[in-house]
Design an enzyme around this catalytic site. Sequence first.
Site, mmCIF file in Angstrom:
data_model
loop_
_atom_site.group_PDB
_atom_site.id
_atom_site.type_symbol
_atom_site.label_atom_id
_atom_site.label_comp_id
_atom_site.label_asym_id
_atom_site.label_seq_id
_atom_site.Cartn_x
_atom_site.Cartn_y
_atom_site.Cartn_z
ATOM 1 N N ASN A 1 0.824 -1.203 0.000
ATOM 2 C CA ASN A 1 0.000 0.000 0.000
ATOM 3 C C ASN A 1 0.862 1.258 0.000
ATOM 4 O OD1 ASN A 1 -2.114 -1.739 0.099
ATOM 5 N ND2 ASN A 1 -2.434 -1.542 2.305
ATOM 6 N N ASP B 1 -0.505 4.194 1.174
ATOM 7 C CA ASP B 1 -1.375 5.134 1.875
ATOM 8 C C ASP B 1 -0.861 5.624 3.218
ATOM 9 O OD1 ASP B 1 -1.840 2.893 3.536
ATOM 10 O OD2 ASP B 1 -3.629 2.321 2.405
ATOM 11 N N HIS C 1 5.904 -0.490 -2.565
ATOM 12 C CA HIS C 1 5.446 0.272 -3.729
ATOM 13 C C HIS C 1 5.485 1.781 -3.503
ATOM 14 C CE1 HIS C 1 3.069 -3.510 -5.227
ATOM 15 N NE2 HIS C 1 4.337 -3.555 -5.530
ATOM 16 N N CYS D 1 7.893 20.381 -10.909
ATOM 17 C CA CYS D 1 9.127 20.337 -10.126
ATOM 18 C C CYS D 1 9.630 21.756 -9.850
ATOM 19 C CB CYS D 1 10.172 19.543 -10.904
ATOM 20 S SG CYS D 1 11.791 19.559 -10.131
ATOM 21 N N GLY E 1 -5.000 -9.197 3.491
ATOM 22 C CA GLY E 1 -5.670 -8.322 2.522
ATOM 23 C C GLY E 1 -4.930 -8.139 1.222
ATOM 24 N N THR E 2 -4.335 -9.202 0.735
ATOM 25 C CA THR E 2 -3.704 -9.117 -0.583
ATOM 26 C C THR E 2 -4.098 -10.319 -1.430
ATOM 27 O OG1 THR E 2 -1.622 -9.054 -1.832
ATOM 28 C CG2 THR E 2 -1.516 -10.060 0.359
ATOM 29 N N GLU F 1 -11.859 -13.435 1.149
ATOM 30 C CA GLU F 1 -12.152 -14.575 0.256
ATOM 31 C C GLU F 1 -10.887 -15.402 0.024
ATOM 32 O OE1 GLU F 1 -13.622 -12.320 -3.127
ATOM 33 O OE2 GLU F 1 -11.636 -12.349 -4.033
HETATM 34 P P1 NAD Z 1 -5.814 -6.413 -4.677
HETATM 35 O O1 NAD Z 1 -6.840 -5.358 -4.999
HETATM 36 O O2 NAD Z 1 -5.308 -7.240 -5.790
HETATM 37 O O3 NAD Z 1 -6.354 -7.406 -3.572
HETATM 38 C C1 NAD Z 1 -6.926 -6.979 -2.386
HETATM 39 C C2 NAD Z 1 -7.246 -8.206 -1.550
HETATM 40 O O4 NAD Z 1 -7.783 -7.774 -0.317
HETATM 41 C C3 NAD Z 1 -8.265 -9.142 -2.192
HETATM 42 O O5 NAD Z 1 -7.786 -10.472 -2.097
HETATM 43 C C4 NAD Z 1 -9.525 -8.947 -1.340
HETATM 44 O O6 NAD Z 1 -10.286 -10.133 -1.229
HETATM 45 C C5 NAD Z 1 -8.926 -8.554 -0.016
HETATM 46 N N1 NAD Z 1 -9.766 -7.730 0.865
HETATM 47 C C6 NAD Z 1 -10.561 -6.693 0.530
HETATM 48 N N2 NAD Z 1 -11.109 -6.151 1.623
HETATM 49 C C7 NAD Z 1 -10.650 -6.849 2.684
HETATM 50 C C8 NAD Z 1 -10.846 -6.771 4.097
HETATM 51 N N3 NAD Z 1 -11.647 -5.852 4.646
HETATM 52 N N4 NAD Z 1 -10.192 -7.652 4.883
HETATM 53 C C9 NAD Z 1 -9.387 -8.609 4.347
HETATM 54 N N5 NAD Z 1 -9.163 -8.741 3.028
HETATM 55 C C10 NAD Z 1 -9.790 -7.868 2.208
HETATM 56 O O7 NAD Z 1 -4.681 -5.627 -3.909
HETATM 57 P P2 NAD Z 1 -3.167 -5.991 -3.689
HETATM 58 O O8 NAD Z 1 -3.007 -7.447 -3.493
HETATM 59 O O9 NAD Z 1 -2.666 -5.049 -2.684
HETATM 60 O O10 NAD Z 1 -2.490 -5.606 -5.087
HETATM 61 C C11 NAD Z 1 -2.916 -4.532 -5.876
HETATM 62 C C12 NAD Z 1 -1.935 -3.375 -6.041
HETATM 63 O O11 NAD Z 1 -2.665 -2.165 -5.912
HETATM 64 C C13 NAD Z 1 -0.872 -3.294 -5.026
HETATM 65 O O12 NAD Z 1 0.302 -3.239 -5.722
HETATM 66 C C14 NAD Z 1 -1.100 -1.983 -4.278
HETATM 67 O O13 NAD Z 1 0.106 -1.242 -4.296
HETATM 68 C C15 NAD Z 1 -2.066 -1.197 -5.108
HETATM 69 N N6 NAD Z 1 -3.156 -0.535 -4.347
HETATM 70 C C16 NAD Z 1 -2.895 0.103 -3.165
HETATM 71 C C17 NAD Z 1 -3.917 0.699 -2.429
HETATM 72 C C18 NAD Z 1 -3.587 1.396 -1.106
HETATM 73 O O14 NAD Z 1 -2.504 1.941 -0.953
HETATM 74 N N7 NAD Z 1 -4.493 1.358 -0.126
HETATM 75 C C19 NAD Z 1 -5.233 0.637 -2.906
HETATM 76 C C20 NAD Z 1 -5.476 -0.006 -4.150
HETATM 77 C C21 NAD Z 1 -4.429 -0.588 -4.851
HETATM 78 ZN ZN ZN Z 2 12.962 18.296 -11.693
#
Ligand code: NAD
Ligand code: ZN
Length: 259
Positions: free
Chosen positions: A103, A105, A120, A152, A192-193, A220
């Site tokens: 994330n 964030d 990331h 910039c 949560g990934t 899931e």
């Molecule tokens: P993904 O969207 O591929 O997967 C998210 C996973 O979280 C899913 O398997 C889903 O079932 C699960 N999930 C959703 N809500 C949940 C909860 N409340 N509790 C538990 N599990 C939950 O995301 P990813 O695997 O992080 O990969 C996507 C890419 O997107 C990453 O590289 C990330 O950097 C980026 N991303 C980041 C953010 C952020 O910074 N918050 C948001 C969106 C995408």
């Molecule tokens: Zn510059």
Amino acid sequence: MKTEELKEIAEKLVAGEKNAALTGAGVSTESGIPDFRSHGGLWEKYDPMEYATIDAFRRDPEKVWVMIKDMNALLEDAEPNPAHTGLARLEELGVLAGIVTQNIDNLHQEGGSKNVIEFHGNGRRLVCLKCNAAQDAEKARANWDKEFPPRCPECGYILKPDVVFFGEPIPPQASARAMELAQGVSVLLVVGTSATVAPASYIPMVARKTGAAIVEINIENTVLSEGFADYTLLGKAGETLPILIEAVEAVLDKKGGLT
Ligand code: NAD
Ligand code: ZN
């Protein structure tokens, strides 16, 4: 969730020499930041493959900045949820050495975690692709009325959030630290990934190869659930982690080691 299973995981965490966590967008959905599969959210408006690739940014930064602006508004409002504070508590209890997060964030840090490896990058920083100068996103935001997209201050080139877009390499230092953390862990919490975005998806494999028990927390089943994860706790991260922490505290309490 079976009590017996929870107790087993808690015991492994307490007994472990070193444990770690890999987190993804799912730990922040309960803070109002949608993951890539959430319906009706940001990513239905902006296809990540069209907006979150480095080629798209280089080709048309103004277009990509429209998405970044929307994302920024979400990030600005988001507060850490019990998944973030729960992981911070595990670190405080001495049973979690660190977190590798996908994330961008900053919510793990805001939730109190100390050792956070940003695989990331972080959306709070902006960087210049031309001269490498950095700027605070907040500072740029305060100036958006006058200058959008932000440029910039050194060379005038359009700035880019200091996050890894699709097609960009992982920052070498983050990658090295993550691999070092993952090696030799007793328990890897995978929270949560979807564990499908490489190379972050290799981290569970590295941990597993060096003997880790893989504990997955997700709403899931994922690619890890069948035949790879030792435990899959199905449920929201913000609800499951507090329950797991109670179990860990009970084990520590028994040992007389609760701080
Ligand atoms: P993904 O969207 O591929 O997967 C998210 C996973 O979280 C899913 O398997 C889903 O079932 C699960 N999930 C959703 N809500 C949940 C909860 N409340 N509790 C538990 N599990 C939950 O995301 P990813 O695997 O992080 O990969 C996507 C890419 O997107 C990453 O590289 C990330 O950097 C980026 N991303 C980041 C953010 C952020 O910074 N918050 C948001 C969106 C995408
Ligand atoms: Zn510059």
